[in-house]
Write an enzyme that holds these catalytic residues in place. Sequence first.
Site, short mmCIF file in Angstrom:
data_model
loop_
_atom_site.label_atom_id
_atom_site.label_comp_id
_atom_site.label_asym_id
_atom_site.label_seq_id
_atom_site.Cartn_x
_atom_site.Cartn_y
_atom_site.Cartn_z
N ALA A 134 -2.11 -4.66 1.83
CA ALA A 134 -1.96 -3.21 1.59
C ALA A 134 -3.33 -2.53 1.76
O ALA A 134 -3.76 -1.75 0.92
CB ALA A 134 -1.37 -2.95 0.20
N LEU A 135 -3.97 -2.85 2.86
CA LEU A 135 -5.35 -2.42 3.07
C LEU A 135 -5.46 -0.91 3.22
O LEU A 135 -4.63 -0.28 3.89
CB LEU A 135 -5.95 -3.11 4.31
CG LEU A 135 -5.93 -4.64 4.32
CD1 LEU A 135 -6.70 -5.17 5.53
CD2 LEU A 135 -6.49 -5.23 3.04
N ASP A 167 -12.82 -2.76 -8.78
CA ASP A 167 -12.41 -3.78 -9.77
C ASP A 167 -13.71 -4.35 -10.36
O ASP A 167 -14.09 -5.50 -10.06
CB ASP A 167 -11.56 -4.85 -9.09
CG ASP A 167 -10.27 -4.28 -8.54
OD1 ASP A 167 -9.50 -3.70 -9.33
OD2 ASP A 167 -10.04 -4.38 -7.33
N GLU A 222 -16.45 -2.50 -6.05
CA GLU A 222 -16.80 -2.10 -7.43
C GLU A 222 -15.62 -1.45 -8.14
O GLU A 222 -15.65 -1.26 -9.34
CB GLU A 222 -18.00 -1.15 -7.40
CG GLU A 222 -19.28 -1.85 -7.00
CD GLU A 222 -20.49 -0.94 -7.06
OE1 GLU A 222 -20.35 0.28 -7.29
OE2 GLU A 222 -21.61 -1.47 -6.86
N GLN A 247 -13.70 -7.57 -12.45
CA GLN A 247 -13.45 -8.72 -11.55
C GLN A 247 -14.74 -9.11 -10.82
O GLN A 247 -15.09 -10.29 -10.73
CB GLN A 247 -12.36 -8.33 -10.55
CG GLN A 247 -12.24 -9.26 -9.36
CD GLN A 247 -11.07 -8.89 -8.46
OE1 GLN A 247 -9.92 -9.15 -8.81
NE2 GLN A 247 -11.33 -8.27 -7.32
N HIS A 291 -10.74 -0.97 1.29
CA HIS A 291 -10.92 -2.28 1.94
C HIS A 291 -11.72 -2.13 3.22
O HIS A 291 -12.54 -2.99 3.55
CB HIS A 291 -9.56 -2.90 2.29
CG HIS A 291 -8.70 -3.21 1.11
ND1 HIS A 291 -7.60 -2.47 0.76
CD2 HIS A 291 -8.79 -4.20 0.18
CE1 HIS A 291 -7.04 -2.98 -0.31
NE2 HIS A 291 -7.74 -4.03 -0.69
N SER A 312 -4.42 0.31 -3.88
CA SER A 312 -3.12 -0.01 -3.27
C SER A 312 -1.99 0.53 -4.14
O SER A 312 -0.88 0.77 -3.66
CB SER A 312 -2.97 -1.52 -3.12
OG SER A 312 -4.06 -2.02 -2.39
#
Length: 309
Positions: A51-52, A170, A168, A173, A56, A206
């Site tokens: 789902a770029l 996320d 960044e 993560q 991305h 996304s």
Amino acid sequence: MSAERAAHAGEPGRTGAGEPGGLAVVTTKSDLAARRDAMPGTVAVVMTMGALHDGHAALLAAARRRADHVIVTIFVNPLQFGPTEDFDRYPRTLDADLAVCRQHDVDLVFAPERAEMYPHGEPAVRVNPGPLGEVLEGASRPGFFHGVLTVVLKLLHLTRPHLAFFGEKDYQQMILVRQMVADLDLPVEVVGVPIVREPDGLALSSRNRYLSAEERAAALSLSAALRAGAAAAERGLGADGALAAARAAFSAGTPGEPGQPAEGAVAKLDYLVLTGPDLGPPPTHGPGRLLVAAWVGATRLIDNAPVRL
Ligand code: PAF
């Protein structure tokens, strides 16, 4: 193998960066290993769940600038979805994703099926993210970071990159991946890429495609809160002042709150916190990070921004 993956598997590869002639798409670990063995020079990986979007694309462009070869992984990782989360409805858009990869001159896409990644079912052994995995996103999504780090570690082993690019957006993560890389002596540099936003401030995600027009308007509360918090910090109001300004801006953008219409979609705050850049306690002076998470309808959104105290 799904028909979409089967249609792309084995697409022609290329021998060098910047060379026209196509993107190679592989779906098995053995094909990935063979392609990876044939990549001299610096190799970068961008891990995605597909789902770029333009966020991305920024990762792909950053990777392309630094590496001779760019590998993109596309895998909706079941380990990081809770039982009530959106694994089944998570968007799967392989054809469009491959078009984005071609536009950004990606060399190789690894798009495995679930059985290729987890041939013995869900793995019993998982990476433990430690205490940082239990707070913020980890508090609302138990087991989430165990699932993320497990698949990231597997994909690092499989792609053997010199550089791994993480958004960044996320933020937690990215910090946890950095911690894992440091704690487990993984031979890769983790490169963070700033958030890409719509002109009105909404961070690209996304999950934005799930939002109705009304919910999208309510979702602006998140970025508005971050902007207000960062501005208050710049004005020297300190951590408490920055947080208070951020909270006020979040509520001001939310229907039903004082001064706002009672009708309409509502952003329901999960957390709004100010931390140090590594997600430790906030400093009294210097760089910090403001992080927010909220539910808008059935969609959970996160956002964050740097602040200077
Ligand atoms: O950020 C994501 O899209 C995922 O968490 C990742 C890093 C690809 C692991 O599944």
